[in-house]
Design a protein around this motif. Structure first.
Motif, mmCIF file in Angstrom:
data_model
loop_
_atom_site.group_PDB
_atom_site.id
_atom_site.type_symbol
_atom_site.label_atom_id
_atom_site.label_comp_id
_atom_site.label_asym_id
_atom_site.label_seq_id
_atom_site.Cartn_x
_atom_site.Cartn_y
_atom_site.Cartn_z
ATOM 1 N N ASP A 248 0.834 -1.267 -0.184
ATOM 2 C CA ASP A 248 0.059 0.084 -0.122
ATOM 3 C C ASP A 248 0.746 1.367 -0.169
ATOM 4 O OD1 ASP A 248 -2.364 -1.665 -0.088
ATOM 5 O OD2 ASP A 248 -2.601 -1.475 2.107
ATOM 6 N N ALA A 249 2.072 1.233 0.854
ATOM 7 C CA ALA A 249 2.651 2.452 0.753
ATOM 8 C C ALA A 249 3.352 2.618 -0.608
ATOM 9 C CB ALA A 249 3.775 2.263 1.850
ATOM 10 N N GLU A 250 3.839 1.344 -1.211
ATOM 11 C CA GLU A 250 4.477 1.750 -2.509
ATOM 12 C C GLU A 250 3.547 2.354 -3.466
ATOM 13 O OE1 GLU A 250 7.823 -1.641 -2.556
ATOM 14 O OE2 GLU A 250 5.806 -2.153 -2.800
ATOM 15 N N LYS A 251 2.355 1.818 -3.317
ATOM 16 C CA LYS A 251 1.287 2.265 -4.227
ATOM 17 C C LYS A 251 0.898 3.899 -4.034
ATOM 18 C CE LYS A 251 -1.557 -1.939 -4.605
ATOM 19 N NZ LYS A 251 -2.641 -2.711 -4.057
ATOM 20 N N ARG A 252 0.799 4.130 -2.878
ATOM 21 C CA ARG A 252 0.545 5.626 -2.629
ATOM 22 C C ARG A 252 1.801 6.612 -3.239
ATOM 23 N NH1 ARG A 252 -1.416 3.612 2.185
ATOM 24 N NH2 ARG A 252 0.683 3.696 3.232
ATOM 25 N N LYS A 253 2.947 5.986 -2.853
ATOM 26 C CA LYS A 253 4.343 6.918 -3.370
ATOM 27 C C LYS A 253 4.453 6.801 -4.840
ATOM 28 C CE LYS A 253 9.121 7.205 -3.064
ATOM 29 N NZ LYS A 253 10.296 6.531 -2.615
ATOM 30 N N PHE A 254 4.036 5.730 -5.644
ATOM 31 C CA PHE A 254 4.176 5.627 -6.997
ATOM 32 C C PHE A 254 2.915 6.469 -7.458
ATOM 33 C CE2 PHE A 254 3.249 3.071 -10.800
ATOM 34 C CZ PHE A 254 4.192 3.647 -11.636
ATOM 35 N N GLU B 271 -0.186 11.516 -22.470
ATOM 36 C CA GLU B 271 -0.292 11.126 -20.989
ATOM 37 C C GLU B 271 -0.498 9.605 -20.425
ATOM 38 O OE1 GLU B 271 -1.329 15.523 -19.366
ATOM 39 O OE2 GLU B 271 -3.016 14.110 -19.805
ATOM 40 N N ILE B 272 -1.498 8.988 -21.281
ATOM 41 C CA ILE B 272 -1.678 7.705 -21.128
ATOM 42 C C ILE B 272 -0.420 7.015 -21.341
ATOM 43 C CG2 ILE B 272 -3.083 5.669 -21.921
ATOM 44 C CD1 ILE B 272 -5.386 7.748 -22.248
ATOM 45 N N GLU B 273 0.232 7.307 -22.291
ATOM 46 C CA GLU B 273 1.526 6.325 -22.651
ATOM 47 C C GLU B 273 2.665 6.658 -21.645
ATOM 48 O OE1 GLU B 273 4.882 6.521 -26.214
ATOM 49 O OE2 GLU B 273 2.856 7.095 -26.731
ATOM 50 N N MET B 274 2.663 7.955 -20.965
ATOM 51 C CA MET B 274 3.394 8.241 -20.014
ATOM 52 C C MET B 274 3.324 7.344 -18.793
ATOM 53 S SD MET B 274 3.987 10.239 -16.941
ATOM 54 C CE MET B 274 2.746 11.299 -17.000
ATOM 55 N N ILE B 275 1.940 7.130 -18.511
ATOM 56 C CA ILE B 275 1.583 6.373 -17.375
ATOM 57 C C ILE B 275 2.033 4.926 -17.656
ATOM 58 C CG2 ILE B 275 -0.522 5.640 -16.078
ATOM 59 C CD1 ILE B 275 -1.864 7.959 -16.759
ATOM 60 N N GLU B 276 1.953 4.426 -18.608
ATOM 61 C CA GLU B 276 2.228 3.152 -18.996
ATOM 62 C C GLU B 276 3.733 2.685 -19.006
ATOM 63 O OE1 GLU B 276 0.508 2.417 -22.526
ATOM 64 O OE2 GLU B 276 -1.558 2.045 -21.781
ATOM 65 N N ASN B 277 4.519 3.745 -19.615
ATOM 66 C CA ASN B 277 6.000 3.668 -19.523
ATOM 67 C C ASN B 277 6.499 3.970 -18.081
ATOM 68 O OD1 ASN B 277 6.261 3.463 -22.206
ATOM 69 N ND2 ASN B 277 6.173 5.744 -22.524
ATOM 70 N N GLU B 278 5.797 4.603 -17.234
ATOM 71 C CA GLU B 278 6.178 4.837 -15.733
ATOM 72 C C GLU B 278 6.168 3.654 -15.143
ATOM 73 O OE1 GLU B 278 7.654 7.459 -14.171
ATOM 74 O OE2 GLU B 278 7.967 8.400 -15.831
ATOM 75 N N VAL B 279 5.034 2.895 -15.451
ATOM 76 C CA VAL B 279 4.645 1.594 -14.615
ATOM 77 C C VAL B 279 5.815 0.677 -14.958
ATOM 78 C CG1 VAL B 279 3.099 -0.188 -14.297
ATOM 79 C CG2 VAL B 279 2.223 2.052 -14.249
ATOM 80 N N LEU B 280 5.955 0.511 -16.315
ATOM 81 C CA LEU B 280 6.872 -0.395 -16.914
ATOM 82 C C LEU B 280 8.225 -0.034 -16.231
ATOM 83 C CD1 LEU B 280 5.604 -0.861 -20.506
ATOM 84 C CD2 LEU B 280 5.642 -2.579 -18.812
ATOM 85 N N GLN B 281 8.750 1.185 -16.241
ATOM 86 C CA GLN B 281 9.909 1.541 -15.709
ATOM 87 C C GLN B 281 10.265 1.165 -14.079
ATOM 88 O OE1 GLN B 281 10.706 5.344 -16.829
ATOM 89 N NE2 GLN B 281 11.141 5.113 -18.999
ATOM 90 N N HIS B 282 9.031 1.193 -13.453
ATOM 91 C CA HIS B 282 9.144 1.069 -11.994
ATOM 92 C C HIS B 282 9.331 -0.413 -11.801
ATOM 93 C CE1 HIS B 282 8.361 1.729 -7.760
ATOM 94 N NE2 HIS B 282 7.248 0.733 -7.764
ATOM 95 N N PHE B 283 8.853 -1.329 -12.572
ATOM 96 C CA PHE B 283 8.821 -2.729 -12.502
ATOM 97 C C PHE B 283 10.226 -3.083 -12.956
ATOM 98 C CE2 PHE B 283 4.319 -2.307 -11.432
ATOM 99 C CZ PHE B 283 4.451 -2.892 -10.323
ATOM 100 N N ASP B 284 10.610 -2.461 -13.989
ATOM 101 C CA ASP B 284 11.871 -3.061 -14.511
ATOM 102 C C ASP B 284 13.143 -2.602 -13.533
ATOM 103 O OD1 ASP B 284 13.553 -3.842 -16.683
ATOM 104 O OD2 ASP B 284 14.152 -1.719 -17.216
#
Length: 150
Positions: free
Chosen positions: A20-26, A135-148
């Motif tokens: 939950d803390a990681e989700k909020r921060k992200f 912006e939608i593409e940016m969100i998807e890229n941020e999620v992928l980078q975060h998990f990378d």
């Protein structure tokens, strides 16, 4: 289209694995980037679909163009707030200016007072908050980078 749906399901599964803390921060990180992007788009006087805002009318009958762009104060972090909610974050306007923003967002009618008289004015629809494709593409890229990086 099936590939996009698969990607969305995959990203949701990855996000579900965070604490939950990681989700909020992200979520706050992404919200700040979206707010900055929305602010830049408002500066360019564009709707999320890329079309330009309908220009203001010069109601006072003065000659010449109106030089100040619309919503220059409204786009600042002082008025465009990020609020934490149970399922993530919300980006919206401060309560004092939310009525003005909603009138322009939806193209509503408002009362305008000038020289002691009241006029009903229909405002053109100018979409202040809304997702662009970038912006939608940016969100998807941020999620992928975060998990990378995990």
């Amino acid at each position: 289209m099936a590939e996009l749906e698969y990607l969305s399901e995959h990203l949701n599964a990855l996000l579900a694995s965070l604490s939950d803390a990681e989700k909020r921060k992200f979520a706050m990180t992404i919200a700040r980037k979206i707010r900055a992007s929305q602010s830049q788009r408002i500066t360019r006087q564009q709707n999320p679909d890329g079309s330009n805002y309908v220009p203001r009318k010069n109601l006072r009958g003065r000659k010449g163009k109106i030089k100040q762009k619309m919503f220059m104060k409204l786009k600042t972090a002082r008025f465009m707030k990020i609020e934490k909610i149970t399922n993530g974050v919300s980006i919206g306007f401060d309560q004092r200016v939310s009525k003005l923003a909603r009138i322009h967002q939806d193209g509503l009618v408002d009362n305008l007072k000038y020289n002691g008289r009241t006029f009903k004015v229909r405002y053109a629809k100018r979409i202040l908050l809304g997702f662009t494709d970038a912006e939608i593409e940016m969100i998807e890229n941020e999620v992928l980078q975060h998990f990378d990086h995990l």
